[in-house]
Design a protein around this motif. Structure first.
Motif, short mmCIF file in Angstrom:
data_model
loop_
_atom_site.label_atom_id
_atom_site.label_comp_id
_atom_site.label_asym_id
_atom_site.label_seq_id
_atom_site.Cartn_x
_atom_site.Cartn_y
_atom_site.Cartn_z
N GLY A 1 -71.46 -89.37 49.32
CA GLY A 1 -72.70 -88.87 49.91
C GLY A 1 -72.64 -87.38 50.19
O GLY A 1 -71.70 -86.69 49.79
N GLN A 2 -73.68 -86.87 50.90
CA GLN A 2 -73.80 -85.44 51.21
C GLN A 2 -73.83 -85.24 52.72
O GLN A 2 -74.27 -86.11 53.46
N ARG A 3 -73.42 -84.03 53.12
CA ARG A 3 -73.52 -83.62 54.52
C ARG A 3 -74.04 -82.20 54.54
O ARG A 3 -73.70 -81.39 53.69
N ALA A 4 -74.85 -81.91 55.56
CA ALA A 4 -75.37 -80.55 55.73
C ALA A 4 -74.42 -79.80 56.67
O ALA A 4 -73.82 -80.38 57.56
N ALA A 5 -74.31 -78.49 56.46
CA ALA A 5 -73.45 -77.66 57.30
C ALA A 5 -73.98 -76.23 57.25
O ALA A 5 -74.94 -75.93 56.53
N GLU A 6 -73.34 -75.37 58.07
CA GLU A 6 -73.77 -73.97 58.10
C GLU A 6 -72.53 -73.10 58.04
O GLU A 6 -71.54 -73.33 58.74
N LEU A 7 -72.59 -72.05 57.15
CA LEU A 7 -71.49 -71.08 57.05
C LEU A 7 -71.73 -69.99 58.06
O LEU A 7 -72.83 -69.43 58.13
N LYS A 8 -70.69 -69.63 58.84
CA LYS A 8 -70.79 -68.56 59.82
C LYS A 8 -69.50 -67.78 59.81
O LYS A 8 -68.44 -68.32 59.54
N GLY A 9 -69.60 -66.53 60.14
CA GLY A 9 -68.42 -65.70 60.29
C GLY A 9 -67.94 -65.16 58.93
O GLY A 9 -68.53 -65.37 57.90
#
Length: 193
Positions: A182-190
């Protein structure tokens, strides 16, 4: 890889053909020299035999003229017969040499033909093997799609537009991580370290 293999096979086949041509040329040259030698030996032998017979006939003729003039006709007949015999023998020997040269030439031509056939068969077999190997490699490469990679524990990271992110230096953004199940959402930071 396939092009290199094909080029190597083609180069090998060309080298085999060039080698066969050189060998054929050498055989033909050797055969020509052997035939010329055999013909010269036969001609010399025939000439010597003819000269010997003529010389012997002359000796017998002179002896008969000195000793018994009555035997002159018989000696002439023997001399003529000896000359005819020498001619027949010379002709027979000439035929033998000609037949042998023809047989040798035919055998060598057959050997050259077999060599060319063998080289052609080997070249075709090598090309067929190379083609089969290339097809097998292509099937193996095609079977290594991203799903197999995901099943081995890797993940596929995409930005918000769906493009694959391959570097840690990508800008801060929302991402989607594809796992095998499956898929997961995430956020790139830094910043990348």
């Amino acid at each position: 890889m396939t092009t290199q293999l094909y080029t190597a096979v083609e180069t090998g086949a060309r080298q085999e053909l060039a080698h066969a041509k050189q060998q054929t040329s050498a055989w033909l040259s050797e055969l020509k020299l052997d035939a010329a030698y055999q013909l010269r030996v036969a001609a010399e032998t025939s000439q010597r035999q003819l000269t010997d017979v003529q010389h012997l006939a002359q000796q017998q003729l002179h002896q008969a003229q000195r000793d018994v003039p009555a035997l002159m006709n018989e000696i002439r007949a023997e001399a003529s017969q000896s000359l005819r015999t020498a001619q027949v023998l010379s002709t027979a020997e000439w035929r033998y040499v000609s037949e042998r040269v023809s047989t040798d030439l035919r055998q060598r031509q057959e050997a050259v033909t077999r060599t060319f056939d063998d080289i052609g068969a080997r070249a075709r077999r090598t090309l067929s093997d190379a083609s089969t190997n290339a097809q097998a490699l292509m099937r193996e490469i095609a079977g290594q799609g991203p799903e197999k990679t995901l099943h081995r524990g890797f993940a596929l990271v995409r930005d918000a537009t769906g493009r694959v992110i391959t570097s840690a230096t990508a800008l801060d953004t929302h991402i989607t991580i594809d796992f095998r199940d499956g898929q997961r959402a995430a956020e790139l930071k830094g910043r990348a370290q």
